[in-house]
Write a protein that holds these residues in place. Structure first.
Motif, PDB file in Angstrom:
ATOM      1  N   GLN A  13     -13.625  -6.621 -55.323  1.00  0.00           N
ATOM      2  CA  GLN A  13     -14.100  -5.248 -55.219  1.00  0.00           C
ATOM      3  C   GLN A  13     -14.902  -5.051 -53.943  1.00  0.00           C
ATOM      4  N   ALA A  14     -14.948  -3.826 -53.496  1.00  0.00           N
ATOM      5  CA  ALA A  14     -15.745  -3.501 -52.309  1.00  0.00           C
ATOM      6  C   ALA A  14     -17.184  -3.948 -52.515  1.00  0.00           C
ATOM      7  N   GLY A  15     -17.748  -4.539 -51.471  1.00  0.00           N
ATOM      8  CA  GLY A  15     -19.096  -5.079 -51.553  1.00  0.00           C
ATOM      9  C   GLY A  15     -19.141  -6.541 -51.940  1.00  0.00           C
ATOM     10  N   GLY A  16     -18.025  -7.074 -52.372  1.00  0.00           N
ATOM     11  CA  GLY A  16     -17.954  -8.461 -52.798  1.00  0.00           C
ATOM     12  C   GLY A  16     -17.773  -9.421 -51.636  1.00  0.00           C
ATOM     13  N   SER A  17     -17.581 -10.694 -51.991  1.00  0.00           N
ATOM     14  CA  SER A  17     -17.461 -11.755 -50.987  1.00  0.00           C
ATOM     15  C   SER A  17     -16.277 -12.657 -51.285  1.00  0.00           C
ATOM     16  N   LEU A  18     -15.744 -13.228 -50.241  1.00  0.00           N
ATOM     17  CA  LEU A  18     -14.712 -14.260 -50.333  1.00  0.00           C
ATOM     18  C   LEU A  18     -14.964 -15.281 -49.238  1.00  0.00           C
ATOM     19  N   ARG A  19     -14.516 -16.506 -49.493  1.00  0.00           N
ATOM     20  CA  ARG A  19     -14.597 -17.541 -48.471  1.00  0.00           C
ATOM     21  C   ARG A  19     -13.211 -18.129 -48.257  1.00  0.00           C
ATOM     22  N   LEU A  20     -12.725 -18.004 -47.035  1.00  0.00           N
ATOM     23  CA  LEU A  20     -11.437 -18.564 -46.675  1.00  0.00           C
ATOM     24  C   LEU A  20     -11.632 -19.938 -46.045  1.00  0.00           C
ATOM     25  N   SER A  21     -10.673 -20.822 -46.319  1.00  0.00           N
ATOM     26  CA  SER A  21     -10.672 -22.146 -45.712  1.00  0.00           C
ATOM     27  C   SER A  21      -9.320 -22.400 -45.083  1.00  0.00           C
ATOM     28  N   CYS A  22      -9.305 -23.201 -44.043  1.00  0.00           N
ATOM     29  CA  CYS A  22      -8.053 -23.557 -43.377  1.00  0.00           C
ATOM     30  C   CYS A  22      -8.188 -25.000 -42.898  1.00  0.00           C
ATOM     31  N   ALA A  23      -7.352 -25.868 -43.460  1.00  0.00           N
ATOM     32  CA  ALA A  23      -7.398 -27.281 -43.115  1.00  0.00           C
ATOM     33  C   ALA A  23      -6.182 -27.655 -42.276  1.00  0.00           C
ATOM     34  N   ALA A  24      -6.442 -28.314 -41.164  1.00  0.00           N
ATOM     35  CA  ALA A  24      -5.374 -28.809 -40.300  1.00  0.00           C
ATOM     36  C   ALA A  24      -5.107 -30.264 -40.633  1.00  0.00           C
ATOM     37  N   SER A  25      -3.822 -30.617 -40.693  1.00  0.00           N
ATOM     38  CA  SER A  25      -3.453 -32.002 -40.998  1.00  0.00           C
ATOM     39  C   SER A  25      -2.259 -32.411 -40.154  1.00  0.00           C
ATOM     40  N   GLY A  26      -2.031 -33.730 -40.097  1.00  0.00           N
ATOM     41  CA  GLY A  26      -0.917 -34.248 -39.328  1.00  0.00           C
ATOM     42  C   GLY A  26      -1.414 -35.030 -38.128  1.00  0.00           C
ATOM     43  N   THR A  27      -0.598 -35.073 -37.089  1.00  0.00           N
ATOM     44  CA  THR A  27      -0.942 -35.805 -35.871  1.00  0.00           C
ATOM     45  C   THR A  27      -1.885 -34.951 -35.030  1.00  0.00           C
ATOM     46  N   ILE A  28      -3.161 -35.298 -35.043  1.00  0.00           N
ATOM     47  CA  ILE A  28      -4.179 -34.513 -34.340  1.00  0.00           C
ATOM     48  C   ILE A  28      -5.086 -35.452 -33.568  1.00  0.00           C
ATOM     49  N   PHE A  29      -5.157 -35.240 -32.251  1.00  0.00           N
ATOM     50  CA  PHE A  29      -6.120 -35.982 -31.446  1.00  0.00           C
ATOM     51  C   PHE A  29      -7.430 -35.220 -31.349  1.00  0.00           C
ATOM     52  N   SER A  30      -7.325 -33.929 -31.055  1.00  0.00           N
ATOM     53  CA  SER A  30      -8.523 -33.088 -30.991  1.00  0.00           C
ATOM     54  C   SER A  30      -8.136 -31.633 -31.208  1.00  0.00           C
ATOM     55  N   ILE A  31      -9.123 -30.843 -31.593  1.00  0.00           N
ATOM     56  CA  ILE A  31      -8.921 -29.417 -31.801  1.00  0.00           C
ATOM     57  C   ILE A  31      -9.882 -28.641 -30.914  1.00  0.00           C
ATOM     58  N   ASN A  32      -9.352 -27.770 -30.109  1.00  0.00           N
ATOM     59  CA  ASN A  32     -10.179 -26.923 -29.261  1.00  0.00           C
ATOM     60  C   ASN A  32     -10.663 -25.733 -30.089  1.00  0.00           C
ATOM     61  N   SER A  33     -10.263 -24.553 -29.742  1.00  0.00           N
ATOM     62  CA  SER A  33     -10.714 -23.373 -30.482  1.00  0.00           C
ATOM     63  C   SER A  33      -9.990 -23.232 -31.814  1.00  0.00           C
ATOM     64  N   MET A  34     -10.695 -22.729 -32.799  1.00  0.00           N
ATOM     65  CA  MET A  34     -10.113 -22.366 -34.086  1.00  0.00           C
ATOM     66  C   MET A  34     -10.484 -20.911 -34.355  1.00  0.00           C
ATOM     67  N   GLY A  35      -9.634 -20.230 -35.095  1.00  0.00           N
ATOM     68  CA  GLY A  35      -9.922 -18.822 -35.319  1.00  0.00           C
ATOM     69  C   GLY A  35      -9.223 -18.234 -36.519  1.00  0.00           C
ATOM     70  N   TRP A  36      -9.630 -17.021 -36.841  1.00  0.00           N
ATOM     71  CA  TRP A  36      -9.014 -16.244 -37.917  1.00  0.00           C
ATOM     72  C   TRP A  36      -8.521 -14.917 -37.350  1.00  0.00           C
ATOM     73  N   TYR A  37      -7.321 -14.554 -37.734  1.00  0.00           N
ATOM     74  CA  TYR A  37      -6.725 -13.281 -37.385  1.00  0.00           C
ATOM     75  C   TYR A  37      -6.344 -12.582 -38.689  1.00  0.00           C
ATOM     76  N   ARG A  38      -6.088 -11.277 -38.588  1.00  0.00           N
ATOM     77  CA  ARG A  38      -5.600 -10.571 -39.761  1.00  0.00           C
ATOM     78  C   ARG A  38      -4.581  -9.522 -39.351  1.00  0.00           C
ATOM     79  N   GLN A  39      -3.717  -9.198 -40.301  1.00  0.00           N
ATOM     80  CA  GLN A  39      -2.698  -8.185 -40.056  1.00  0.00           C
ATOM     81  C   GLN A  39      -2.562  -7.324 -41.295  1.00  0.00           C
ATOM     82  N   ALA A  40      -2.875  -6.053 -41.130  1.00  0.00           N
ATOM     83  CA  ALA A  40      -2.718  -5.090 -42.208  1.00  0.00           C
ATOM     84  C   ALA A  40      -1.337  -4.448 -42.115  1.00  0.00           C
ATOM     85  N   PRO A  41      -0.827  -3.899 -43.203  1.00  0.00           N
ATOM     86  CA  PRO A  41       0.512  -3.279 -43.170  1.00  0.00           C
ATOM     87  C   PRO A  41       0.610  -2.209 -42.093  1.00  0.00           C
TER      88      PRO A  41
END
Length: 121
Positions: A13-41
């Motif tokens: 509901q409006a006024g509420g909260s959510l927490r998103l998580s995003c885990a990277a896996s696989g062959t990874i030496f290092s991670i530079n920038s990480m980010g969140w994007y969104r797309q509405a209809p």
């Protein structure tokens, strides 16, 4: 292979909260920038928040003061804490990460599959 897997979306509901998580896996030496994007209809994908490795965070004006991005490099995970949610925050949220797979090679951007966030009025 590299995979980004998001979790934490849902209906709130409006006024509420959510927490998103995003885990990277696989062959990874290092991670530079990480980010969140969104797309509405019917709209273009837009940057919500970004967090470089060791740098300052960056937010879209529409979410400043309500959303907080953070990362745990030991877990290759980026988070998005979303508070005071509004119906206009409704969208599919995608995480991205600029990943170096092998030392000495160039990085490339990887994307998650997206998670739906719906805010009811």
């Amino acid at each position: 292979q590299v995979q980004l897997v998001e979790s934490g979306g849902g209906l709130v509901q409006a006024g509420g909260s959510l927490r998103l998580s995003c885990a990277a896996s696989g062959t990874i030496f290092s991670i530079n920038s990480m980010g969140w994007y969104r797309q509405a209809p019917g709209k273009q994908r837009e940057l919500v928040a970004a967090i470089p490795s060791g740098g300052s965070t960056n937010y879209a004006d529409s979410v400043k003061g309500r959303f907080t991005i953070s990362r745990d490099d030991a877990k290759n995970t980026v988070y998005l804490q979303m508070n005071s949610l509004k119906p206009e925050d409704t969208a599919v949220y995608f995480c991205s990460a600029d990943i170096v797979k092998v030392r000495g090679l160039m990085s490339r951007i990887y994307w998650g599959q997206g998670t739906q966030v719906t805010v009811s009025s």
